[in-house]
Enzyme design. Structure first.
Site, PDB file in Angstrom:
ATOM      1  N   ILE A 155      47.757  34.584  43.871  1.00  9.49           N
ATOM      2  CA  ILE A 155      46.740  35.562  44.276  1.00  9.49           C
ATOM      3  C   ILE A 155      47.255  36.437  45.407  1.00  9.49           C
ATOM      4  O   ILE A 155      47.131  37.668  45.374  1.00  9.49           O
ATOM      5  CB  ILE A 155      45.436  34.854  44.682  1.00  9.49           C
ATOM      6  CG1 ILE A 155      44.830  34.118  43.486  1.00  9.49           C
ATOM      7  CG2 ILE A 155      44.425  35.864  45.233  1.00  9.49           C
ATOM      8  CD1 ILE A 155      43.639  33.246  43.829  1.00  9.49           C
ATOM      9  N   THR A 232      38.828  35.817  50.672  1.00  8.95           N
ATOM     10  CA  THR A 232      38.375  35.524  49.311  1.00  8.95           C
ATOM     11  C   THR A 232      38.876  34.141  48.877  1.00  8.95           C
ATOM     12  O   THR A 232      38.939  33.855  47.690  1.00  8.95           O
ATOM     13  CB  THR A 232      38.890  36.588  48.317  1.00  8.95           C
ATOM     14  OG1 THR A 232      40.312  36.720  48.466  1.00  8.95           O
ATOM     15  CG2 THR A 232      38.224  37.930  48.547  1.00  8.95           C
ATOM     16  N   SER A 233      39.214  33.294  49.844  1.00  8.02           N
ATOM     17  CA  SER A 233      39.794  31.986  49.526  1.00  8.02           C
ATOM     18  C   SER A 233      38.773  30.859  49.657  1.00  8.02           C
ATOM     19  O   SER A 233      38.142  30.480  48.677  1.00  8.02           O
ATOM     20  CB  SER A 233      41.005  31.719  50.423  1.00  8.02           C
ATOM     21  OG  SER A 233      42.053  32.613  50.115  1.00  8.02           O
ATOM     22  N   ARG A 234      38.587  30.330  50.851  1.00  9.01           N
ATOM     23  CA  ARG A 234      37.627  29.263  51.105  1.00  9.01           C
ATOM     24  C   ARG A 234      36.941  29.513  52.437  1.00  9.01           C
ATOM     25  O   ARG A 234      37.562  29.930  53.411  1.00  9.01           O
ATOM     26  CB  ARG A 234      38.307  27.885  51.109  1.00  9.01           C
ATOM     27  CG  ARG A 234      38.711  27.383  49.729  1.00  9.01           C
ATOM     28  CD  ARG A 234      37.476  27.063  48.876  1.00  9.01           C
ATOM     29  NE  ARG A 234      37.841  26.522  47.564  1.00  9.01           N
ATOM     30  CZ  ARG A 234      37.944  27.247  46.458  1.00  9.01           C
ATOM     31  NH1 ARG A 234      37.762  28.572  46.529  1.00  9.01           N
ATOM     32  NH2 ARG A 234      38.229  26.691  45.300  1.00  9.01           N
ATOM     33  N   ASP A 258      34.002  36.766  50.665  1.00  8.31           N
ATOM     34  CA  ASP A 258      33.452  36.381  49.371  1.00  8.31           C
ATOM     35  C   ASP A 258      33.143  34.890  49.352  1.00  8.31           C
ATOM     36  O   ASP A 258      32.658  34.369  48.353  1.00  8.31           O
ATOM     37  CB  ASP A 258      34.463  36.720  48.260  1.00  8.31           C
ATOM     38  CG  ASP A 258      33.919  36.442  46.867  1.00  8.31           C
ATOM     39  OD1 ASP A 258      32.852  36.997  46.541  1.00  8.31           O
ATOM     40  OD2 ASP A 258      34.555  35.674  46.118  1.00  8.31           O
ATOM     41  N   GLU A 263      28.300  27.683  51.866  1.00  6.79           N
ATOM     42  CA  GLU A 263      27.822  28.428  50.704  1.00  6.79           C
ATOM     43  C   GLU A 263      27.149  27.565  49.648  1.00  6.79           C
ATOM     44  O   GLU A 263      26.397  28.076  48.808  1.00  6.79           O
ATOM     45  CB  GLU A 263      28.977  29.195  50.059  1.00  6.79           C
ATOM     46  CG  GLU A 263      30.027  28.345  49.395  1.00  6.79           C
ATOM     47  CD  GLU A 263      31.106  29.192  48.726  1.00  6.79           C
ATOM     48  OE1 GLU A 263      31.249  29.071  47.499  1.00  6.79           O
ATOM     49  OE2 GLU A 263      31.786  29.981  49.419  1.00  6.79           O
ATOM     50  N   HIS A 295      30.862  34.603  46.287  1.00  8.40           N
ATOM     51  CA  HIS A 295      31.913  33.939  45.511  1.00  8.40           C
ATOM     52  C   HIS A 295      32.065  34.600  44.138  1.00  8.40           C
ATOM     53  O   HIS A 295      32.067  33.940  43.099  1.00  8.40           O
ATOM     54  CB  HIS A 295      31.612  32.444  45.352  1.00  8.40           C
ATOM     55  CG  HIS A 295      32.855  31.611  45.331  1.00  8.40           C
ATOM     56  ND1 HIS A 295      33.109  30.623  46.250  1.00  8.40           N
ATOM     57  CD2 HIS A 295      33.929  31.628  44.510  1.00  8.40           C
ATOM     58  CE1 HIS A 295      34.279  30.053  45.980  1.00  8.40           C
ATOM     59  NE2 HIS A 295      34.801  30.652  44.935  1.00  8.40           N
ATOM     60  N   GLN A 296      32.237  35.884  44.173  1.00  2.93           N
ATOM     61  CA  GLN A 296      32.268  36.728  42.972  1.00  2.93           C
ATOM     62  C   GLN A 296      33.683  37.114  42.560  1.00  2.93           C
ATOM     63  O   GLN A 296      33.898  37.605  41.451  1.00  2.93           O
ATOM     64  CB  GLN A 296      31.446  37.994  43.264  1.00  2.93           C
ATOM     65  CG  GLN A 296      31.344  38.990  42.138  1.00  2.93           C
ATOM     66  CD  GLN A 296      30.644  40.269  42.581  1.00  2.93           C
ATOM     67  OE1 GLN A 296      29.950  40.301  43.595  1.00  2.93           O
ATOM     68  NE2 GLN A 296      30.846  41.346  41.824  1.00  2.93           N
ATOM     69  N   ALA A 297      34.668  36.869  43.431  1.00 10.41           N
ATOM     70  CA  ALA A 297      36.002  37.421  43.212  1.00 10.41           C
ATOM     71  C   ALA A 297      36.614  36.993  41.886  1.00 10.41           C
ATOM     72  O   ALA A 297      37.334  37.759  41.250  1.00 10.41           O
ATOM     73  CB  ALA A 297      36.922  37.040  44.370  1.00 10.41           C
ATOM     74  N   PHE A 298      36.328  35.774  41.452  1.00  9.66           N
ATOM     75  CA  PHE A 298      36.912  35.265  40.203  1.00  9.66           C
ATOM     76  C   PHE A 298      36.243  35.820  38.963  1.00  9.66           C
ATOM     77  O   PHE A 298      36.749  35.651  37.846  1.00  9.66           O
ATOM     78  CB  PHE A 298      36.774  33.732  40.169  1.00  9.66           C
ATOM     79  CG  PHE A 298      35.396  33.266  39.781  1.00  9.66           C
ATOM     80  CD1 PHE A 298      35.138  32.840  38.479  1.00  9.66           C
ATOM     81  CD2 PHE A 298      34.342  33.282  40.688  1.00  9.66           C
ATOM     82  CE1 PHE A 298      33.861  32.424  38.102  1.00  9.66           C
ATOM     83  CE2 PHE A 298      33.073  32.864  40.325  1.00  9.66           C
ATOM     84  CZ  PHE A 298      32.834  32.432  39.021  1.00  9.66           C
TER      85      PHE A 298
END
Length: 332
Positions: A155, A232-234, A258, A263, A295-298
């Site tokens: 990534i 955008t990781s954790r 993200d 969350e 958490h939409q990046a994926f």
């Protein structure tokens, strides 16, 4: 093969039902996430399929073993929510999807950066209200900026290639430097140097005990004033309390996240009619220079297809005592 599938959404069901046509597994979908409160829902299953916010503690894994579960299939890349030592102890195989679509996450990180910088989300809302003023929409050129990238796996590498296209200077940190990136002009530096010299910092590393709260008061204070920070990781990579203080002092000029460390009680749910008692998330939302997605990046068609196909294939291979080898799918 019977699979209990947790944290199931409609899109999960759609893509997994298609992927499962070649295997014909019996999949029981559960909307709730897996944890101590719901492990008793597992009944006569050979495998469980879980996502990022399912909690597989030692106690949960022990109960799964007692119920005859032999496989824990993570339909994500991260595995910080699973006690791997407990899985080994109770002889449960754990697999994941390490590289479903690096481009999906990388492109979302870039989209967030462009949005927060050029304020297109604010401009869109203004024009819909017939407000054509440019006041407050000032951004900056990405051209020539120094971008610090922490984590240069698949990534991070995809993100770097995009930013090189903007003619950015790339500083990188990873315990395993990538020679191909170095040939393309990426400079690997110590973490402190990356913090000090970057205009923009993007996190692309897994969450471990060693890097928990990597972004904290001390690391933020050595960054450039007005730094743009992307995660955008954790969520656990960032100390939210320290970041809020840095936003208030303007040490952090813009924040794109993200992911969020708490969350699991919020993301993937419609809470529009609820009162959210998480003061930290409410504070973050209140800042005009914070862009938050859930958490939409994926979330692309290509990524969901790969997640479903790799997960089903891994379960099938393990069931046949053939260990899947694709991109280090196996964790135990």
């Amino acid at each position: 093969m019977k699979i209990d599938f947790f944290s199931a959404k409609k899109y999960d069901i759609d893509f997994f039902d298609i992927a499962n046509k070649t295997t014909g597994f019996e999949i029981n979908y559960h909307e709730t996430h897996l944890g101590p409160h719901s492990v008793n829902m597992v009944n006569d299953a050979d495998a469980i399929c879980v996502f990022v916010n399912d909690k597989l503690t030692k106690a949960v894994i022990e109960q799964l073993a007692q119920k005859g579960v032999k496989i824990i299939a993570l339909r994500c890349a991260g595995f910080n929510n699973v006690d791997l030592e407990a899985a080994k102890e109770f002889n449960i195989s754990v697999c994941r999807v390490p590289a479903y679509s690096p481009q999906a996450v990388a492109e979302h990180a870039v989209a967030m950066l462009l949005t927060i910088n050029r304020k297109t989300h604010k401009a869109y809302n203004r024009v819909r209200e017939q407000n054509f003023s440019l006041n407050g929409l000032l951004g900056y050129n990405l051209f020539g900026k120094t971008v610090g990238v922490i984590g240069t796996g698949k990534i991070g590498k995809a993100f770097i290639k995009i930013m090189l296209g903007f003619s950015c200077k790339i500083l990188a940190y990873d315990v395993f430097p990538d020679s191909e990136l170095e040939k393309n002009g990426v400079t690997y530096v110590p973490l402190n140097k990356l913090f000090q010299e970057s205009n923009i910092i993007s996190l692309h590393c897994p969450l471990t005990k060693e890097n928990h709260y990597l972004i904290n008061k001390e690391s933020i204070n050595i960054m450039q004033h007005g730094i743009t920070l992307i995660n955008t990781s954790r969520g656990g990579l960032i100390n939210t309390t320290d970041v809020i203080e840095a936003l208030k002092s303007k040490q952090i000029g813009a924040l794109c996240i993200d992911v969020y460390e708490q969350e699991e009680t919020l993301f993937f749910k419609d809470l529009s009619l609820e009162i959210i008692d998480d003061d930290k998330i409410q504070r973050l939302i209140s800042f005009p220079n914070v862009l938050l997605t859930s958490h939409q990046a994926f979330f692309t068609k290509e990524a969901l297809e790969e997640i479903a196909n790799v997960t089903i294939n891994s379960i099938s291979k393990i069931d046949q005592n053939v260990m899947p080898q694709k991109d280090s799918v196996m964790l135990t």
